[in-house]
Write an enzyme that holds these catalytic residues in place. Structure first.
Site, PDB file in Angstrom:
ATOM      1  N   ARG A   1     -10.309 -20.718  21.687  1.00 56.34           N
ATOM      2  CA  ARG A   1     -11.355 -20.488  20.692  1.00 56.34           C
ATOM      3  C   ARG A   1     -11.649 -21.775  19.942  1.00 56.34           C
ATOM      4  O   ARG A   1     -10.780 -22.607  19.755  1.00 56.34           O
ATOM      5  CB  ARG A   1     -10.924 -19.373  19.721  1.00 56.34           C
ATOM      6  CG  ARG A   1     -10.783 -18.037  20.444  1.00 56.34           C
ATOM      7  CD  ARG A   1     -10.512 -16.898  19.511  1.00 56.34           C
ATOM      8  NE  ARG A   1     -11.559 -16.672  18.531  1.00 56.34           N
ATOM      9  CZ  ARG A   1     -12.660 -15.940  18.746  1.00 56.34           C
ATOM     10  NH1 ARG A   1     -12.868 -15.372  19.905  1.00 56.34           N
ATOM     11  NH2 ARG A   1     -13.551 -15.783  17.786  1.00 56.34           N
TER      12      ARG A   1
ATOM     13  N   HIS B   1      21.766   2.879  14.903  1.00 55.74           N
ATOM     14  CA  HIS B   1      22.054   2.984  16.337  1.00 55.74           C
ATOM     15  C   HIS B   1      21.570   4.330  16.851  1.00 55.74           C
ATOM     16  O   HIS B   1      21.771   5.333  16.181  1.00 55.74           O
ATOM     17  CB  HIS B   1      23.565   2.865  16.572  1.00 55.74           C
ATOM     18  CG  HIS B   1      23.943   3.070  18.007  1.00 55.74           C
ATOM     19  ND1 HIS B   1      23.779   2.084  18.958  1.00 55.74           N
ATOM     20  CD2 HIS B   1      24.449   4.163  18.657  1.00 55.74           C
ATOM     21  CE1 HIS B   1      24.195   2.541  20.131  1.00 55.74           C
ATOM     22  NE2 HIS B   1      24.599   3.803  19.979  1.00 55.74           N
TER      23      HIS B   1
ATOM     24  N   GLY C   1      -7.367 -18.067  32.422  1.00 50.94           N
ATOM     25  CA  GLY C   1      -6.650 -18.468  31.211  1.00 50.94           C
ATOM     26  C   GLY C   1      -5.582 -17.443  30.870  1.00 50.94           C
ATOM     27  O   GLY C   1      -5.907 -16.276  30.615  1.00 50.94           O
TER      28      GLY C   1
ATOM     29  N   GLY D   1     -15.141  -9.315  10.345  1.00 52.09           N
ATOM     30  CA  GLY D   1     -15.113 -10.510  11.183  1.00 52.09           C
ATOM     31  C   GLY D   1     -14.748 -10.205  12.625  1.00 52.09           C
ATOM     32  O   GLY D   1     -14.931  -9.087  13.122  1.00 52.09           O
TER      33      GLY D   1
HETATM   34  P1  FAD Z   1     -13.249 -14.382  11.587  1.00 50.74           P
HETATM   35  O1  FAD Z   1     -12.527 -13.112  11.742  1.00 50.74           O
HETATM   36  O2  FAD Z   1     -13.698 -15.103  12.802  1.00 50.74           O
HETATM   37  O3  FAD Z   1     -14.491 -14.054  10.664  1.00 50.74           O
HETATM   38  C1  FAD Z   1     -15.486 -15.006  10.412  1.00 50.74           C
HETATM   39  C2  FAD Z   1     -16.755 -14.244  10.121  1.00 50.74           C
HETATM   40  O4  FAD Z   1     -17.716 -15.190   9.646  1.00 50.74           O
HETATM   41  C3  FAD Z   1     -17.355 -13.594  11.353  1.00 50.74           C
HETATM   42  O5  FAD Z   1     -17.741 -12.269  11.068  1.00 50.74           O
HETATM   43  C4  FAD Z   1     -18.595 -14.443  11.655  1.00 50.74           C
HETATM   44  O6  FAD Z   1     -19.621 -13.695  12.250  1.00 50.74           O
HETATM   45  C5  FAD Z   1     -18.969 -14.923  10.261  1.00 50.74           C
HETATM   46  N1  FAD Z   1     -19.721 -16.173  10.244  1.00 50.74           N
HETATM   47  C6  FAD Z   1     -19.485 -17.305  10.948  1.00 50.74           C
HETATM   48  N2  FAD Z   1     -20.374 -18.253  10.603  1.00 50.74           N
HETATM   49  C7  FAD Z   1     -21.163 -17.704   9.650  1.00 50.74           C
HETATM   50  C8  FAD Z   1     -22.263 -18.174   8.891  1.00 50.74           C
HETATM   51  N3  FAD Z   1     -22.724 -19.424   9.043  1.00 50.74           N
HETATM   52  N4  FAD Z   1     -22.868 -17.336   8.029  1.00 50.74           N
HETATM   53  C9  FAD Z   1     -22.411 -16.066   7.855  1.00 50.74           C
HETATM   54  N5  FAD Z   1     -21.373 -15.570   8.555  1.00 50.74           N
HETATM   55  C10 FAD Z   1     -20.763 -16.377   9.420  1.00 50.74           C
HETATM   56  N6  FAD Z   1      -5.140 -12.215  15.492  1.00 50.74           N
HETATM   57  C11 FAD Z   1      -4.020 -11.580  15.106  1.00 50.74           C
HETATM   58  O7  FAD Z   1      -3.403 -11.969  14.115  1.00 50.74           O
HETATM   59  N7  FAD Z   1      -3.542 -10.502  15.803  1.00 50.74           N
HETATM   60  C12 FAD Z   1      -4.164 -10.033  16.906  1.00 50.74           C
HETATM   61  O8  FAD Z   1      -3.716  -9.075  17.513  1.00 50.74           O
HETATM   62  C13 FAD Z   1      -5.336 -10.677  17.330  1.00 50.74           C
HETATM   63  N8  FAD Z   1      -6.006 -10.242  18.413  1.00 50.74           N
HETATM   64  C14 FAD Z   1      -7.162 -10.845  18.772  1.00 50.74           C
HETATM   65  C15 FAD Z   1      -7.830 -10.372  19.890  1.00 50.74           C
HETATM   66  C16 FAD Z   1      -9.007 -10.961  20.294  1.00 50.74           C
HETATM   67  C17 FAD Z   1      -9.729 -10.439  21.499  1.00 50.74           C
HETATM   68  C18 FAD Z   1      -9.542 -12.045  19.545  1.00 50.74           C
HETATM   69  C19 FAD Z   1     -10.829 -12.688  19.949  1.00 50.74           C
HETATM   70  C20 FAD Z   1      -8.873 -12.542  18.441  1.00 50.74           C
HETATM   71  C21 FAD Z   1      -7.681 -11.949  18.042  1.00 50.74           C
HETATM   72  N9  FAD Z   1      -6.965 -12.405  16.952  1.00 50.74           N
HETATM   73  C22 FAD Z   1      -5.812 -11.785  16.572  1.00 50.74           C
HETATM   74  C23 FAD Z   1      -7.420 -13.558  16.151  1.00 50.74           C
HETATM   75  C24 FAD Z   1      -8.101 -13.067  14.855  1.00 50.74           C
HETATM   76  O9  FAD Z   1      -9.170 -12.239  15.181  1.00 50.74           O
HETATM   77  C25 FAD Z   1      -8.561 -14.268  14.044  1.00 50.74           C
HETATM   78  O10 FAD Z   1      -7.495 -15.144  13.825  1.00 50.74           O
HETATM   79  C26 FAD Z   1      -9.115 -13.807  12.709  1.00 50.74           C
HETATM   80  O11 FAD Z   1     -10.182 -12.923  12.874  1.00 50.74           O
HETATM   81  C27 FAD Z   1      -9.565 -15.023  11.898  1.00 50.74           C
HETATM   82  O12 FAD Z   1     -10.066 -14.589  10.677  1.00 50.74           O
HETATM   83  P2  FAD Z   1     -11.130 -15.472   9.868  1.00 50.74           P
HETATM   84  O13 FAD Z   1     -11.344 -14.747   8.590  1.00 50.74           O
HETATM   85  O14 FAD Z   1     -10.704 -16.875   9.842  1.00 50.74           O
HETATM   86  O15 FAD Z   1     -12.455 -15.457  10.733  1.00 50.74           O
END
Ligand code: FAD
Length: 491
Positions: A290, A462, A198, A59
């Site tokens: 986001r 420590h 931002g 993801g």
């Molecule tokens: P996601 O990781 O967003 O995964 C969803 C997946 O579903 C994606 O691969 C997408 O392509 C796929 N998808 C979407 N719609 C469809 C569809 N219709 N069909 C098929 N596939 C689909 N969080 C932390 O905890 N620590 C950090 O240090 C951190 N750093 C970050 C840095 C950046 C630059 C960014 C952008 C985010 C960061 N985050 C961090 C946030 C973290 O990445 C997200 O909270 C996390 O990835 C969410 O996980 P998720 O499984 O909900 O979704």
């Protein structure tokens, strides 16, 4: 059950396109929430298919979020520390970064981890399909992938489609100089002048990277503090440091116009007093939040509720309004963090497999991997008061920490927030080197219902930065001897 999918050994673990197939559980989205749910459900004996539009699992977090940003932040930290060593009589000299090598190294870290997930999926017998999935009925998904369209039917579905960066209509379209976090992580060049629009966690982390690599960074934020939502006293050491390093940190300021010229991008601002100004930049990073992807999966076809802003409402067992469909991760709400998604993924899989489970975390830590790091967990003072709690803090300034002084970073602060009714820890905030690691102790303490005495009487090694947690509890108790206690007359 008729699992028609033909399996292949594609590098990401994906199987080739399946015309029709039926699964116990379909997981839509292969990020931290989705792959955790898929793996747990497979371990509990279910047939599982996971669909993701990307060619690799992981993801946003593994591909374009947590992992590549932390790899670049590690590089930034080494550069900055090497520069600062000159003050200690160790001048390392300036070496221009080799951006291509750095980009390749960052990508190798990403590929190692995403490849590992593909292997874990294969070993568990989880079938992975690459494609965009949409609900085509209450028990079916239509998937459009590189090899065409297929249909999947399922008994239960776990939706983990995550979120995407918010865009601003004011920005010129299709200009590679206007970046979001994904394109900023591609590191196509180090711009001479960079505007970060931002000052949330992602914007500040990317500013840390580009500053260390040599960009002249300017930050603009509409609110009156960086990292809006975090405690002001906790973000102050970070604000002080970046105000010295960056060209400008503009607060209470809005961008009113962006004019992309051939050589530069001219940006107009108006500040909180109505004063207008303009500056030119080589690149802009837009990091204004986001947006969840709930509105993009044809939820209405299945009768699945989605809010107008794209979130999918769920109950504490992560069921949506349709009892056989679950949702987890960024798409169900704040905080949009990988570790929250992972925990939700496990709970959703367990509930889908008939276990009694609920998501009821008392504490979800947040970390900004800036320099210094900023981390917080549980309630802040305002939130505690809003809940009717009477709270008091124990604050330990790192200037009195032998370890912080010996590594030349005494600007940190450890703040613990206790409920005065029973002295239990209800919240914590830490700023300083490795605050992201240190916050784990406070998280466990909140989950275990630890009191100030529990923390204060636990012997910490420590000299360590972890001692500051112990000493903050002693500040609250009035038992500290390293400083003058906040309470002169301990209970
Ligand atoms: P996601 O990781 O967003 O995964 C969803 C997946 O579903 C994606 O691969 C997408 O392509 C796929 N998808 C979407 N719609 C469809 C569809 N219709 N069909 C098929 N596939 C689909 N969080 C932390 O905890 N620590 C950090 O240090 C951190 N750093 C970050 C840095 C950046 C630059 C960014 C952008 C985010 C960061 N985050 C961090 C946030 C973290 O990445 C997200 O909270 C996390 O990835 C969410 O996980 P998720 O499984 O909900 O979704």
């Amino acid at each position: 059950m008729n699992n028609d999918v033909e399996k292949s050994d594609a590098t990401n673990g994906a199987s080739v396109y399946a015309p029709v197939s039926h699964w116990d559980i379909a997981v839509l989205g292969g990020g931290p929430g989705g792959y955790t749910a898929a793996f747990r459900a497979a371990d509990l004996g279910r047939s599982v298919v996971m669909i993701d539009s990307r060619p690799t699992l992981g993801g946003v977090c593994l591909n374009v979020g947590c992992i590549p940003s932390k790899a670049l932040l590690h590089a930034a930290k080494v550069v900055t520390e090497a520069q600062e060593m000159a003050e200690y009589g160790l001048p390392f000299g300036y070496a221009a970064p080799d951006i291509n090598a750095l980009r390749n190294w960052k990508q190798s870290v990403v590929e190692r981890l995403t490849g590992g997930l593909g292997l874990l999926a294969r070993k568990r017998g989880v079938t992975v399909l690459q494609g965009v999935g949409r609900l085509s009925g209450p028990n079916t998904l239509a998937v459009v992938g590189p090899d065409g369209e297929s249909s999947i039917s399922f008994d239960q579905c776990i939706i983990a489609v995550g979120s995407e960066p918010v865009t601003l209509p004011i920005m010129p379209p299709d200009d590679p100089r206007i970046m979001d976090s994904t394109s900023a992580l591609e590191l196509s060049e180090v711009p001479k002048r960079l505007l970060v629009l931002g000052a949330g966690i992602i914007g500040l982390e990317m500013a840390t990277v580009y500053d260390a690599l040599g960009s002249d960074v300017e930050i603009v934020e509409m609110q009156d503090q960086i990292m809006p939502g975090a405690d002001k006293d906790i973000v102050k050491p970070l604000k002080d440091r970046i105000s010295q390093r960056y060209r400008a940190v503009r607060l209470r300021t809005r961008v009113t116009a962006v004019d992309a010229q051939k050589k530069t991008i001219n940006v107009s601002f108006v500040d909180g007093d109505g004063t207008e100004s303009s500056q030119h930049f080589d690149r802009i990073l837009v990091s204004v939040g986001r947006r969840p992807n709930g509105g993009k999966i044809c939820a209405e076809t299945a009768g699945l509720d989605v809010s107008t802003d794209g979130f999918i409402p769920v109950s504490s067992d992560l069921r949506t309004n349709l009892p056989h469909i679950f949702a987890i991760g960024d798409v169900v709400g704040q905080p949009m963090l990988a570790h929250k998604a992972v925990h939700e993924g496990k709970i959703a899989a367990e509930v889908a497999c008939g276990h009694k489970a609920h998501f009821d975390a008392a504490a979800i830590p947040s970390v900004a991997y800036t320099d210094p790091e900023v981390a917080w967990v549980g309630l802040n003072e305002d939130q505690a008061k809003a809940r009717g709690l009477k709270v008091a803090t124990g604050v330990f300034p790192w200037a009195a920490s032998g370890r912080a002084q010996s590594i030349g970073r005494p600007e940190g602060l450890t703040k613990l927030i206790f409920d005065t009714a029973d002295d239990r820890l209800v919240g914590a905030a830490i700023v300083g080197l490795n605050a992201g690691e240190l916050i784990a102790e406070a998280t466990l303490a909140i989950e275990m219902g630890a009191t100030a005495t529990d923390i204060g009487r636990t012997i910490h090694a420590h000299p360590t930065l972890s001692e500051t947690v112990n000493l903050a509890a002693e500040m609250f108790e009035g038992t500290i001897t390293d400083l003058i206690p906040q309470r002169r007359h301990p209970k």
